[in-house]
Scaffold this motif. Sequence first.
Motif, PDB file in Angstrom:
ATOM      1  N   ILE A   1       0.771  -1.236   0.028  1.00  0.00           N
ATOM      2  CA  ILE A   1      -0.081   0.054  -0.040  1.00  0.00           C
ATOM      3  C   ILE A   1       0.658   1.268   0.029  1.00  0.00           C
ATOM      4  O   ILE A   1       0.527   2.189  -0.669  1.00  0.00           O
ATOM      5  N   TYR A   2       1.875   1.240   0.660  1.00  0.00           N
ATOM      6  CA  TYR A   2       2.958   2.081   0.886  1.00  0.00           C
ATOM      7  C   TYR A   2       3.584   2.807  -0.346  1.00  0.00           C
ATOM      8  O   TYR A   2       3.541   3.940  -0.755  1.00  0.00           O
ATOM      9  N   GLU A   3       3.920   1.667  -1.300  1.00  0.00           N
ATOM     10  CA  GLU A   3       4.634   1.901  -2.758  1.00  0.00           C
ATOM     11  C   GLU A   3       3.811   1.750  -3.843  1.00  0.00           C
ATOM     12  O   GLU A   3       4.187   1.887  -4.949  1.00  0.00           O
ATOM     13  N   HIS A   4       2.553   1.079  -3.650  1.00  0.00           N
ATOM     14  CA  HIS A   4       1.616   0.909  -4.587  1.00  0.00           C
ATOM     15  C   HIS A   4       2.157  -0.394  -5.681  1.00  0.00           C
ATOM     16  O   HIS A   4       2.449  -0.123  -6.931  1.00  0.00           O
ATOM     17  N   ASN A   5       2.620  -1.414  -5.153  1.00  0.00           N
ATOM     18  CA  ASN A   5       3.241  -2.353  -6.043  1.00  0.00           C
ATOM     19  C   ASN A   5       2.694  -3.769  -5.552  1.00  0.00           C
ATOM     20  O   ASN A   5       2.340  -3.955  -4.075  1.00  0.00           O
ATOM     21  N   LEU A   6       2.846  -4.839  -6.275  1.00  0.00           N
ATOM     22  CA  LEU A   6       2.216  -5.993  -6.027  1.00  0.00           C
ATOM     23  C   LEU A   6       3.530  -6.903  -6.228  1.00  0.00           C
ATOM     24  O   LEU A   6       4.032  -7.214  -7.006  1.00  0.00           O
TER      25      LEU A   6
ATOM     26  N   PRO B   1      -6.905   5.778   9.360  1.00  0.00           N
ATOM     27  CA  PRO B   1      -6.534   7.033   8.866  1.00  0.00           C
ATOM     28  C   PRO B   1      -5.524   6.842   7.951  1.00  0.00           C
ATOM     29  O   PRO B   1      -4.726   6.023   8.263  1.00  0.00           O
ATOM     30  N   GLN B   2      -5.014   7.884   7.225  1.00  0.00           N
ATOM     31  CA  GLN B   2      -3.872   7.910   6.364  1.00  0.00           C
ATOM     32  C   GLN B   2      -2.661   7.806   7.401  1.00  0.00           C
ATOM     33  O   GLN B   2      -2.688   8.263   8.463  1.00  0.00           O
ATOM     34  N   PHE B   3      -1.673   7.126   7.010  1.00  0.00           N
ATOM     35  CA  PHE B   3      -0.344   7.074   7.580  1.00  0.00           C
ATOM     36  C   PHE B   3       0.249   8.278   8.055  1.00  0.00           C
ATOM     37  O   PHE B   3       0.537   8.840   7.005  1.00  0.00           O
ATOM     38  N   ASP B   4       0.577   8.666   9.166  1.00  0.00           N
ATOM     39  CA  ASP B   4       1.449   9.848   9.476  1.00  0.00           C
ATOM     40  C   ASP B   4       2.579   9.244  10.280  1.00  0.00           C
ATOM     41  O   ASP B   4       2.612   8.884  11.069  1.00  0.00           O
ATOM     42  N   GLU B   5       3.743   9.888   9.384  1.00  0.00           N
ATOM     43  CA  GLU B   5       5.087   9.768  10.062  1.00  0.00           C
ATOM     44  C   GLU B   5       5.214  10.107  11.290  1.00  0.00           C
ATOM     45  O   GLU B   5       5.884   9.617  12.214  1.00  0.00           O
ATOM     46  N   LEU B   6       4.707  11.324  11.770  1.00  0.00           N
ATOM     47  CA  LEU B   6       4.918  12.012  13.037  1.00  0.00           C
ATOM     48  C   LEU B   6       4.341  11.272  14.176  1.00  0.00           C
ATOM     49  O   LEU B   6       5.000  10.934  15.198  1.00  0.00           O
ATOM     50  N   GLU B   7       3.390  10.691  13.832  1.00  0.00           N
ATOM     51  CA  GLU B   7       2.428   9.810  14.962  1.00  0.00           C
ATOM     52  C   GLU B   7       3.127   8.591  14.969  1.00  0.00           C
ATOM     53  O   GLU B   7       3.513   8.007  16.200  1.00  0.00           O
ATOM     54  N   TYR B   8       3.923   7.966  14.138  1.00  0.00           N
ATOM     55  CA  TYR B   8       4.772   6.800  14.266  1.00  0.00           C
ATOM     56  C   TYR B   8       5.921   7.139  15.065  1.00  0.00           C
ATOM     57  O   TYR B   8       6.356   6.768  16.003  1.00  0.00           O
TER      58      TYR B   8
END
Length: 526
Positions: A183-188, A236-243
């Motif tokens: 999902i992060y990079e859109h590939n399979l 929710p959309q992935f948020d780097e700061l929250e990580y």
Amino acid sequence: MANLTDEIKKRRTFAIISHPDAGKTTLTEKLLLFGGAIHVAGAVKSNKIKKTATSDWMEIEKQRGISVATSVMGFEYEGYKINILDTPGHQDFAEDTFRTLTAVDSVIIVIDCAKGVEQQTRRLMEVCRMRNTPVIIFVNKLDREGRDPFDILDELESELKISVRPLSWPINMGAKFKGVYNIYEHNLSLFKPDKQHVTERMDIKDINDHEIDEVVGHDDAQKLRDDIELIDGVYPQFDELEYLDGKVAPVFFGSALNTFGVKELLDCFIRIAPSPQPTQAVERVVEPGESKFTGFVFKIQANMDPNHRSCIAFVKVCSGVFHRNQYYYHVRSDKQMRFTAPTAFMAQKKEIIDEVYPGDVVGLPDNGVFKIGDTLTEGEKIHFKGLPSFSPEMFKYIENTDPMKTKQLNKGIEQLMDEGVAQLFVNQFNNRKIIGTVGQLQFEVIQYRLLHEYGASCRWEPIHLYKACWIESDDDEALEAFKHRKHQFMALDREGRDVFLADSSYVLSMAQQDFPKIHFHFTSEF
């Protein structure tokens, strides 16, 4: 010093933690495979491959297929310097793992897709939460039948008490497992079971691309689209700061044994994981970019090289640059020390290095000068905190079975206790040595290692104790009265501190009531 700043930005230091058997050591192997650090990954349990896992190098680990000591491995990947600390999953060695978590900037948790979150994982997650350590979760063993991915995500949130966000998604699992959509990079990535080689991947601009239907079949492609839509709706959309604040954990799916889904994890990890962070000392916060070197010992390992009976102290560099052959100040002993052979690790293979940067771990030869938690600096008196020894839960007398080998036994006990695997108490009443541990397995490991590494044989004798507590008091008379009354249950630890050995919880609570002026401590840090 732009140079120092660049080196710090390149560093990623993390621990891999999980319950035993979730596949942690296998995942470590595969990360090393991508880093080019090893060329053939060793299966930890397979009898066909005689090569055992790189990070399990102790003889007893090879025999049992479990990790009993944290090992440190460094490798380069796409311009980043990655330091992995592979920790023991077995709860008897939890203390080693807790200490290791004080030396890393982030954590990858491995979960078995069939078993979900297990007891040990919960305890380790509590330590991460306490320190706000960023966490990435890898759900492993998708090539076996497991639970529904959505159920796993719910369980992760409720059991680990952290929000999650999937960044890859599996197409079926077990026998029907077809691959993982990133999902992060859109590939399979399409799945082919292969333990040594990396599987092929397709770049897909759009999840509605018909190519997906051709490679995985119409029904599975449709289910994947529905799942992804659901994920985007629910999470929710992935948020780097929250990580980075330790509030949300990205989740990846794969099969470490088949080298599948591991590259996705690694590629995302180097982008989002934190570089070395400031370290809290008792006196002040130490920033990694400071010009002067500081570091602390978080682990001591005896016998990395059985031929030389050598101990190695693992030092995490917190700031500045550590240089070989330079004098550094050992805060606890108030002495200057110089190290001619500092080493960098690739499990037990080690090489001598000239400089070590913040975030890296350096091994220093130790002839008894180091204890866990010691600080090295360029002269400043600071103390890094948060490396506790817990009160042991199991106790046995250790007895020498070969009087000719008393010297070897004493040396062996001393070096193994330096590692912090167990604690030694000497009973003041009869002078017998008592070993205290957190779990039963440690007694076996100690006995095995004393025999095989020091040539000393010992036997265990039972002793009935409930807890060991460190005691102190501002009132000397009260302390003397207590020691007099309890003289049969008083011991000294290796630092010469008073320890009360309570043989039941009732005795302990009565002692706390009868002697209000005595402070009872259950960790050695007070």
